[in-house]
Structure formats: structure tokens, C-alpha cells
Design an enzyme around this catalytic site. Structure first.
Site, PDB file in Angstrom:
ATOM      1  N   ASN A 141       0.890  -1.168   0.000  1.00 11.15           N
ATOM      2  CA  ASN A 141       0.000   0.000   0.000  1.00 11.15           C
ATOM      3  C   ASN A 141       0.922   1.211   0.000  1.00 11.15           C
ATOM      4  O   ASN A 141       1.487   1.560   1.031  1.00 11.15           O
ATOM      5  CB  ASN A 141      -0.895  -0.032   1.250  1.00 11.15           C
ATOM      6  CG  ASN A 141      -1.702   1.249   1.413  1.00 11.15           C
ATOM      7  OD1 ASN A 141      -1.847   2.030   0.457  1.00 11.15           O
ATOM      8  ND2 ASN A 141      -2.221   1.483   2.608  1.00 11.15           N
ATOM      9  N   LYS A 162       0.294   4.284  -0.367  1.00  7.77           N
ATOM     10  CA  LYS A 162      -0.275   5.525   0.199  1.00  7.77           C
ATOM     11  C   LYS A 162       0.017   6.695  -0.732  1.00  7.77           C
ATOM     12  O   LYS A 162       0.062   6.505  -1.940  1.00  7.77           O
ATOM     13  CB  LYS A 162       0.244   5.739   1.624  1.00  7.77           C
ATOM     14  CG  LYS A 162       0.072   4.474   2.486  1.00  7.77           C
ATOM     15  CD  LYS A 162       0.255   4.696   3.944  1.00  7.77           C
ATOM     16  CE  LYS A 162       0.028   3.378   4.679  1.00  7.77           C
ATOM     17  NZ  LYS A 162       0.039   3.526   6.129  1.00  7.77           N
ATOM     18  N   HIS A 177      -9.394   1.869   4.394  1.00  6.90           N
ATOM     19  CA  HIS A 177      -8.169   1.978   5.182  1.00  6.90           C
ATOM     20  C   HIS A 177      -8.409   2.957   6.334  1.00  6.90           C
ATOM     21  O   HIS A 177      -9.139   3.933   6.182  1.00  6.90           O
ATOM     22  CB  HIS A 177      -7.018   2.466   4.281  1.00  6.90           C
ATOM     23  CG  HIS A 177      -5.701   2.378   4.961  1.00  6.90           C
ATOM     24  ND1 HIS A 177      -5.267   3.329   5.854  1.00  6.90           N
ATOM     25  CD2 HIS A 177      -4.729   1.437   4.913  1.00  6.90           C
ATOM     26  CE1 HIS A 177      -4.084   2.975   6.317  1.00  6.90           C
ATOM     27  NE2 HIS A 177      -3.733   1.825   5.767  1.00  6.90           N
ATOM     28  N   GLU A 216      -6.736   5.276   7.475  1.00  2.00           N
ATOM     29  CA  GLU A 216      -6.429   6.682   7.174  1.00  2.00           C
ATOM     30  C   GLU A 216      -7.606   7.329   6.449  1.00  2.00           C
ATOM     31  O   GLU A 216      -7.886   8.515   6.636  1.00  2.00           O
ATOM     32  CB  GLU A 216      -5.139   6.761   6.330  1.00  2.00           C
ATOM     33  CG  GLU A 216      -3.915   6.483   7.196  1.00  2.00           C
ATOM     34  CD  GLU A 216      -2.751   5.848   6.456  1.00  2.00           C
ATOM     35  OE1 GLU A 216      -2.720   5.892   5.215  1.00  2.00           O
ATOM     36  OE2 GLU A 216      -1.869   5.291   7.137  1.00  2.00           O
ATOM     37  N   GLU A 263      -5.984  -4.551  10.287  1.00  2.00           N
ATOM     38  CA  GLU A 263      -4.950  -3.551  10.515  1.00  2.00           C
ATOM     39  C   GLU A 263      -5.225  -2.777  11.806  1.00  2.00           C
ATOM     40  O   GLU A 263      -6.009  -1.816  11.811  1.00  2.00           O
ATOM     41  CB  GLU A 263      -4.925  -2.557   9.346  1.00  2.00           C
ATOM     42  CG  GLU A 263      -4.539  -3.182   8.030  1.00  2.00           C
ATOM     43  CD  GLU A 263      -3.777  -2.193   7.169  1.00  2.00           C
ATOM     44  OE1 GLU A 263      -2.696  -2.562   6.696  1.00  2.00           O
ATOM     45  OE2 GLU A 263      -4.236  -1.056   7.003  1.00  2.00           O
ATOM     46  N   GLY A 276       2.234   2.382  10.682  1.00  2.00           N
ATOM     47  CA  GLY A 276       3.233   3.432  10.536  1.00  2.00           C
ATOM     48  C   GLY A 276       3.902   3.825  11.841  1.00  2.00           C
ATOM     49  O   GLY A 276       4.590   4.843  11.925  1.00  2.00           O
ATOM     50  N   SER A 315       2.941  -2.081  10.292  1.00  2.00           N
ATOM     51  CA  SER A 315       4.378  -2.208  10.559  1.00  2.00           C
ATOM     52  C   SER A 315       4.929  -3.609  10.282  1.00  2.00           C
ATOM     53  O   SER A 315       5.849  -4.061  10.965  1.00  2.00           O
ATOM     54  CB  SER A 315       4.720  -1.766  11.993  1.00  2.00           C
ATOM     55  OG  SER A 315       4.369  -0.411  12.177  1.00  2.00           O
TER      56      SER A 315
HETATM   57  P1  PGA Z   1       2.679   0.295   7.607  1.00  2.00           P
HETATM   58  O1  PGA Z   1       1.249   0.553   6.914  1.00  2.00           O
HETATM   59  O2  PGA Z   1       3.174  -1.022   7.084  1.00  2.00           O
HETATM   60  O3  PGA Z   1       3.515   1.455   7.171  1.00  2.00           O
HETATM   61  O4  PGA Z   1       2.427   0.272   9.073  1.00  2.00           O
HETATM   62  C1  PGA Z   1       0.345  -0.497   6.734  1.00  2.00           C
HETATM   63  C2  PGA Z   1      -0.915   0.039   6.117  1.00  2.00           C
HETATM   64  O5  PGA Z   1      -1.319   1.159   6.480  1.00  2.00           O
HETATM   65  O6  PGA Z   1      -1.537  -0.607   5.258  1.00  2.00           O
END
Ligand code: PGA
Length: 256
Positions: free
Chosen positions: A13, A15, A98, A100, A170, A176, A216
Site C-alpha cells: 500500500n 499511500k 483503510h 487513514e 490492521e 506506521g 508495521s
Molecule cells: P505500515 O502501513 O506497514 O507502514 O504500518 C500499513 C498500512 O497502512 O496498510
């Protein structure tokens, strides 16, 4: 074992990262790095990178996804992108709901459901994201919350359509942040997701569902997370932006 019969999917992903020019360079590095994968490899990229990604990945084992889709077919929705637009470009997957998007763009379980249904109706494979905040985990409502998110997301989705659905667990507190859920925590919630899908669609359908962990995931922790019986893959943010790191995770899925 059931796990062996399911499709393991490692999805990046990206982003809001990578211009189309930068995307082309990253994909050039990724193609040789993941060419021997035995799991499905997906990169979910910004809308502006899709044309480049589809063209570059043609004839390779890398599948391309978008990071969002609107639920209406067309019309006066300035700035939005429909499922048909994505399909016409050759896009196969789409990330939906997601955290976010839920946090910064006011997405709700209801819009996640509408987007998922629109994506499925157009022939896209939605990667539906669910997961709890740190407060919700501390309050002990993780399982109830994830069950509810899953149920609402799948409302009106047929058993046939479910075959194209991927669910990504998630935990928001792990995205992140460098804080990964333990393999046991990931297993517990991924199993709970499979259980609720079993209640809705029956055991067999649930056994076939790909459930990913995301938050992560990195080259160091991927193998342990992916070794768990209900963790069928990963949705990878930060580590998907570095070809060598993403490739290590793909390798871990191949083993797990
Ligand atoms: P990350 O993000 O691996 O940077 O924690 C995962 C995601 O948001 O899909």
C-alpha cells in the site's frame, strides 16, 4: 491444512507516495525481486501511478491495485474515481476502508460497504480494511468491533462475490508506528474475522477467505506473523516502498 488451500497475498500500500516517474523506477526494481514468488503479489498505488503500473506489470507476476474507489458509477462527484474507470485501466484490486481514509476522509462502515459492493459489481477485488484503535483495544472491544466492521462491510455481498474479497486486519495503533501486533494478537483477530465470515457464509466460504495482517509488517517480523494459521498475507505500507524489503516479505509468505 486449510491455509495451504488459500491464496496468500502480499500487497503493498504505497499511500500518497511516488510520482509516476518514481513508480516506474520502483517497479523496475520490484519485478526481478519478486519474480519467483509463490504467493500473489499486489501493489496498490496512487491513482496517478496506475497507468504506469499496469503497463510495467503486464506479463509479470505483479498485480495492480488502487487505494480507493467511489461507490457511484458516474456523475457529479468532482475528484472521485469509479470502479469502471479502474477496471478499464486494467486494475485488479482496490484497498477499501483503510483507517487513514476513515480517520481523515470521514469514511464510515456504511461507505466502506457501498464501495466494496461497487468494486465487486465491477469485477474488482476489494481489500477491505478493519481494525481497532489503541483505546478500543484497551477497552477490550477489539473482537466486537472487528466483527461489526466486517459484517457491515459485507452487507449485501453474495457468496459468489465473497470469493473475490480480501480482508485486512490492521490495528490502527500498529500502522506506521513501528509497533507491530504480536503474532498471537494478529492470529487471534484474523481468526475472529474468519469466524464471523463463517457465521455469515458458512465454514467452507470462510476457509477459502484470504485474511491479511497489516501494521508495521517488515522483513524482520513478517515470517513469524505469516506463520500463523489464520494470517494469509500482509498489507504493507512503509516496507513496500523499498524493493528489497518488500521482496523479503514476499519470500516469507512463500515459506509461511
Ligand atoms: P505500515 O502501513 O506497514 O507502514 O504500518 C500499513 C498500512 O497502512 O496498510
Amino acid at each position: 491444512m486449510d491455509k495451504q488451500n488459500r491464496k496468500a497475498i502480499i500487497a503493498g500500500n504505497w499511500k500518497m507516495n511516488k510520482t509516476a516517474t518514481e513508480a516506474a523506477a520502483l517497479i523496475d526494481e520490484l519485478i526481478p525481486a519478486v519474480k519467483d514468488a509463490t504467493c500473489e503479489v499486489v501493489i496498490c498505488v496512487p491513482f496517478t501511478d496506475l497507468t504506469t503500473a499496469v503497463a510495467k506489470c503486464k506479463g509479470t507476476n505483479i498485480h495492480v491495485g488502487a487505494e480507493n474507489v467511489h461507490f457511484e458509477k458516474s456523475g457529479a462527484f468532482t475528484g472521485e474515481i469509479s470502479a469502471d474507470m479502474l477496471v478499464d485501466l486494467g486494475v485488479e484490486y482496490v484497498v477499501i476502508g483503510h483507517s487513514e481514509r476513515r480517520q481523515y476522509f470521514a469514511e464510515t462502515d456504511k461507505t466502506v460497504n457501498k464501495r466494496s459492493r461497487a468494486a465487486l459489481a465491477a469485477g474488482l477485488k476489494p481489500i477491505i480494511c478493519v481494525g481497532e484503535s489503541l483505546t478500543q483495544r484497551e477497552q477490550g472491544v477489539t473482537e466486537e468491533l472487528v466483527r461489526m466492521q466486517t459484517k457491515i462491510a459485507l452487507n449485501g455481498v453474495t457468496a459468489e462475490e465473497l470469493k473475490n474479497v480480501v480482508i485486512a486486519y490492521e490495528p490502527i495503533w500498529a500502522i506506521g508506528t513501528g509497533k507491530t501486533a504480536t503474532a498471537e494478537q494478529a492470529q487471534e483477530v484474523c481468526a475472529a474475522i474468519r469466524k464471523v465470515v463463517g457465521e455469515l457464509y458458512g465454514e467452507e466460504a470462510a476457509k477459502g477467505l484470504t485474511v491479511q495482517y497489516g501494521g508495521s509488517m517488515n522483513p524482520k517480523n513478517a515470517e513469524e506473523l505469516l506463520s500463523k494459521p489464520d494470517v494469509d498475507g500482509g498489507l504493507i505500507g512503509g516496507a513496500s516502498l523499498k524493493a528489497e524489503q518488500f521482496a523479503v516479505i514476499v519470500d516469507a509468505a512463500t515459506k509461511g
